[in-house]
Design an enzyme around this catalytic site. Structure first.
Site, PDB file in Angstrom:
ATOM      1  N   GLU A   1       0.902  -1.440  -0.137  1.00 57.32           N
ATOM      2  CA  GLU A   1      -0.037   0.062   0.037  1.00 57.32           C
ATOM      3  C   GLU A   1       1.049   1.357   0.029  1.00 57.32           C
ATOM      4  OE1 GLU A   1      -2.789  -0.686   3.313  1.00 57.32           O
ATOM      5  OE2 GLU A   1      -3.543  -2.272   2.301  1.00 57.32           O
TER       6      GLU A   1
ATOM      7  N   ASN B   1       2.361  -4.581  -3.409  1.00 55.56           N
ATOM      8  CA  ASN B   1       0.797  -4.910  -3.341  1.00 55.56           C
ATOM      9  C   ASN B   1       0.138  -3.449  -2.926  1.00 55.56           C
ATOM     10  OD1 ASN B   1      -1.021  -7.046  -3.068  1.00 55.56           O
ATOM     11  ND2 ASN B   1      -0.946  -6.658  -0.843  1.00 55.56           N
TER      12      ASN B   1
ATOM     13  N   HIS C   1     -10.156  -5.721  -3.006  1.00 59.74           N
ATOM     14  CA  HIS C   1     -11.341  -5.777  -1.941  1.00 59.74           C
ATOM     15  C   HIS C   1     -12.364  -4.826  -2.472  1.00 59.74           C
ATOM     16  CE1 HIS C   1      -8.912  -7.352   1.397  1.00 59.74           C
ATOM     17  NE2 HIS C   1      -7.959  -6.627   1.020  1.00 59.74           N
TER      18      HIS C   1
ATOM     19  N   GLU D   1      -5.987 -10.522  -2.243  1.00 61.88           N
ATOM     20  CA  GLU D   1      -6.734 -10.234  -1.166  1.00 61.88           C
ATOM     21  C   GLU D   1      -8.254 -10.183  -1.453  1.00 61.88           C
ATOM     22  OE1 GLU D   1      -5.212  -7.298   1.570  1.00 61.88           O
ATOM     23  OE2 GLU D   1      -3.154  -7.773   1.083  1.00 61.88           O
TER      24      GLU D   1
ATOM     25  N   ASP E   1     -12.055 -10.072  -2.051  1.00 65.12           N
ATOM     26  CA  ASP E   1     -13.260 -10.008  -1.289  1.00 65.12           C
ATOM     27  C   ASP E   1     -14.253  -9.372  -2.093  1.00 65.12           C
ATOM     28  OD1 ASP E   1     -12.254  -8.171   0.179  1.00 65.12           O
ATOM     29  OD2 ASP E   1     -12.125  -9.326   2.033  1.00 65.12           O
TER      30      ASP E   1
END
Ligand code: G3I
Length: 511
Positions: free
Chosen positions: A165, A206, A242, A271, A273
């Site tokens: 990030e 990432n 996300h 990651e 979702d």
């Protein structure tokens, strides 16, 4: 009554090998399906495309045996959600703790999975001592942290999120103790330190909100283009994924992944979702399934997309409700570990058949087992099983398979199998032994039992099915450590015997 006495075509022990082999073949011709399909896992399906399918996990979740069973079987890769982060691995300067991270890497090794290490340099979950350092000491602290952590996991971690990030949503660099001390050079410094500590690990940057085309992914593209041009060791870019149904699907995801791949880098969805405002309803869950499918399709369309990791696989252990109060239901499985429509969408997108998840009940059968074999060290294993329909509707037995796991111990790996007696008639019962591709504790083979036809009414039992197997060399077993065996001689529910309806696990815990 003895099982052998009831046998109609059993092969007595001690016969010459040739005759025994013929006997086993005869049993095979009599009823064993030659190539009954393995129910494919998400990872199996992804692996057919040369990719992995993984899940995040966390240490407090692993004692949940049903959770751990699916984590260990359905996924080929795991990422520690918290236990390799800086606040866990170096809570005080120079004092390293790898206990929690080691539990995750041990789990992966035990289950034949790869590990994505997460994460070495991140502004969050960073202990206070780092932010308190004078700027002149931050680089040395960062390099030492990377050296120790990546060095400890050398050979265990396939890929590291070295920098996590680094950008704000507008594409500017995020302020952090690292950026504040070193400017954006901290990123190249971190990658070089990670490469020195573990030259074989794939090194990633990432971030989130970079999945589609836009200012933030443009900034990431410019950064990694420069790093590649400068020869900085970077192997891949992670796109966290996300997503939220209320914000729409990121535009141009496939083109975005492709432009990074065209730089000669791997890309990965790290990651994934898809959250929603609660309560969930059919429309939101359908949108969610579409988003999951879109992500899989984007990854499949880009050869350098190496795999997809979901940020845990079940709503039971999602980070979302804590971070976004009122939102949730973001994962592939619900809070009771039942696959949702999103799971089916991922399966289908990966080229598998829809195994009937979708939140629907796969049926309600349970397995019961009794130990009918007083000799656990002889040359035969004799499970006695029953199936009971605990649901409200009849179950078509031709869609049902039962698995009993054991270890083959020493000797050959070819087997004869027999049904000695069943009130259904042994001619309707199929049976075979299959070897596990990834042996587990107490389990490197399983006896799979099926039914040619028949229906089991609600509330009914099949009655006792007397089964028997031996190796074709009639060498002995040691049954005492076998996964599915228990020592009770009266029928009891058998959670370590699995029942599948239409290929979906309907009862039991796989090893
Ligand atoms: O361990 C403490 C516990 O002792 C305490 O009682 C409890 C009280 O809140 O907190 C526990 O720590 C929590 C920790 O997870 C471990 O469960 C933190 O509060 C909680 O904030 C932390 O959340 C993690 C989050 O990162 C922190 O930013 C999530 O589990 C983790 O899934 C999440 O993962 C991040 C990725 O690393 C980066 N990308 C975004 C993703 C989701 O936020």
């Amino acid at each position: 009554m003895s099982l052998v006495k009831r046998s109609t075509h059993g092969c007595p022990g001690g016969l010459p090998v040739l005759l025994l082999t013929a006997c086993a073949v005869a049993a095979s011709l009599a009823g064993v399906p030659a190539a009954a399909a393995e129910p494919s896992t998400l990872h199996d399906l992804a692996a057919a495309h040369g990719k992995y399918f993984g899940s995040a996990t966390d240490n407090p979740e692993l004692p949940d045996t049903a959770y751990a069973a699916t984590l260990g079987s359905e996924f080929g890769q795991i990422t520690p959600g918290n236990s390799m982060k800086w606040d866990t691995t170096e809570p005080q300067q120079g004092q390293f703790s790898f206990t929690k991270g080691d539990v995750i890497s041990d789990f992966a090794r035990d289950h034949g999975q790869t590990v994505r290490g997460h994460t070495l340099v991140w502004h969050s979950q960073l202990p206070g001592w780092v932010a308190a350092l004078p700027a002149s000491q931050v680089e040395a602290a960062m390099t030492n942290h990377i050296t120790e952590v990546a060095g400890h996991y050398r050979g265990e971690v396939a890929a590291w999120d070295v920098v996590n990030e680094p950008f704000n949503d507008d594409g500017t660099f995020r302020a952090s103790p690292f950026y504040n001390a070193m400017g954006s050079d901290y990123i190249a410094t971190a990658l070089r330190a990670a490469h020195a500590a573990d030259p074989d690990a794939k090194l990633y940057i990432n971030d989130y909100n970079t999945e589609g085309l836009g200012a933030k992914s443009d900034a990431m593209y410019d950064l990694v283009s420069e790093l590649v041009a400068e020869g900085v060791p970077i192997d891949g870019v992670g796109f966290q994924g996300h997503l939220a149904v209320q914000y729409g699907f990121p535009g141009g995801m496939q083109q975005n992944l492709k432009r990074f791949a065209d730089l000669g880098l791997d890309v990965a969805v790290t990651e994934l979702d898809v959250r929603m405002q609660l309560p969930a309803d059919a429309a939101k869950l359908a949108t969610q399934a579409t988003y999951y499918r879109n992500v899989v399709e984007a990854c499949l369309a880009v050869a350098r997309c190496v795999g997809i990791t979901v940020w845990d696989y079940t709503d039971k252990y999602s980070w979302v409700p804590d971070a976004f109060p009122g939102q949730g239901a973001a994962n592939l499985y619900d809070e009771n570990l039942r696959p949702k429509a999103s799971y089916d969408a991922v399966r289908t997108a990966l080229g598998g058949d829809d195994e009937g998840g979708g939140g629907g009940e796969p049926g309600a059968l349970k397995a019961r087992y009794r130990n009918s074999d007083p000799a656990p060290a002889d040359n035969q294993i004799k499970p006695a099983l029953q199936l009971v329909n605990t649901g409200a509707a009849a179950v078509d037995l031709s869609t049902v398979k039962v698995r009993y796991w054991f270890t083959g111990d020493n000797g050959v790996s070819s087997y004869g199998t027999w049904c000695d007696w069943s009130p259904l008639g042994c001619s309707t019962i199929t049976h075979r032994v299959a070897a596990m591709s990834s042996p587990k504790a107490g389990a490197d083979h399983y006896l799979e039992v099926g039914f040619g036809s028949g229906s089991l009414a609600a509330g009914s039992s099949t009655g006792e099915i007397q089964l028997r197997l031996s190796k074709t060399d009639w060498s002995n077993f040691d049954e005492t450590d076998d996964y599915s065996r228990t020592t009770g001689t009266s029928y009891a529910d058998a959670p370590k015997v699995a029942v599948y309806i239409g290929g979906e696990l309907a009862w039991g815990i796989e090893p």
